[in-house]
Design a protein around this motif. Structure first.
Motif: not given
Ligand SMILES: *[C@@H]1O[C@H](CO)[C@@H](O)[C@H](O)[C@H]1NC(C)=O
Ligand SMILES: [Cu+2]
Length: 235
Positions: A55, A171-174, A177, A206, A208-209, A213-214, A216
């Motif tokens: 992750t 994946a809706s929070s940092f 994913a 990446y 992560g933002n 990837i980030l 919903n």
């Protein structure tokens, strides 16, 4: 005879185990229609047992996921212009997108090549099918794996080929994913004089933002999906 309560507990436990087991790895390549033995042409990943994802997109394990196994594999020969498949150990259990990157072994030997530096280019991607916000579909979801054509103009030589399936169900929070990753080793023959790119580092590609990837994926239903990473090099 089981008392009803223990039976219910057992059923609950086996459901939980089934869910855990339903994570996935990518241990095989498909070359000329033949599936390699598990972890023979693919470096055995840390999660070969647990199937747990990566992750942290900045971690060393984001590249080939082998920090514990230190595994290498045998290198299989693949003709440029032919189809290469990468398969899971079951099916791709989560909705999400996938990318395949390759890196030429700058030392000429895929089995000892580390993949350091800006050496990776994207050769294949499978994203989402959107229709402006009514539905979103993930063609890789529940697939056994993926396949693509090795570009005919790819220079001959040894390469790492890295798949990442990006599970997006949480994946809706940092760092929500989940990346299911592995690296195969191939020897490309009969290639050409193409110049693959853009080249990126992995990790590094990446933050992560990224919006792919980030995200919903459930609500509001995304109207588009932006595939993370560079453009696919098509030769
Ligand atoms: C890669 O392919 C070349 C050309 O066929 C061959 O000479 C070489 O031995 C192969 N190397 C590996 C590691 O398979
Ligand atoms: Cu999972």
């Amino acid at each position: 005879m089981f008392p009803t309560k223990s039976l219910a507990l057992l059923v609950g436990l086996s459901t939980l185990l089934a869910q855990v087991n339903a994570h996935y790895t990518f241990p095989t390549l498909v070359v000329n229609g033949q599936t390699t033995a598990a972890w023979s042409a693919v470096r055995k990943t840390n999660n070969f047992n647990s199937r747990a994802p990566v992750t942290d997109v900045k971690s060393a394990d984001f590249r080939c996921y082998t920090s514990e196994t230190r595994a290498t594999a045998s290198t299989v020969t693949v003709a440029a212009g032919s189809t290469l498949g990468i398969n899971s150990d079951g099916t791709i259990y989560h909705p999400g997108s996938l990318n395949v990157y390759m890196a030429k072994a700058t030392n000429g030997d895929a089995s000892t090549f580390t993949g350091d530096g800006a050496v990776w280019f994207k050769v294949h991607e499978v994203g989402a099918v959107t229709d402006g916000g009514t539905s979103i579909n993930w063609p890789s979801y529940n697939a056994v794996g993926t396949s693509f054509t090795i570009p005919k103009s790819l220079p001959s030589g040894q390469y790492l080929v890295r798949i990442e399936h990006i599970a997006l169900h949480s994946a809706s929070s940092f760092a929500g994913a989940q990346f299911y990753i592995s690296c195969g080793q191939i020897n490309v023959t009969g290639g050409g004089s193409g110049n693959p790119g853009p080249l990126v580092s992995i990790p590094g590609v990446y933050t992560g933002n990224e919006p792919g990837i980030l995200i919903n994926i459930y609500w509001p239903i995304p109207t588009t999906y932006v595939q993370p990473g560079p453009a696919v090099w098509r030769g």
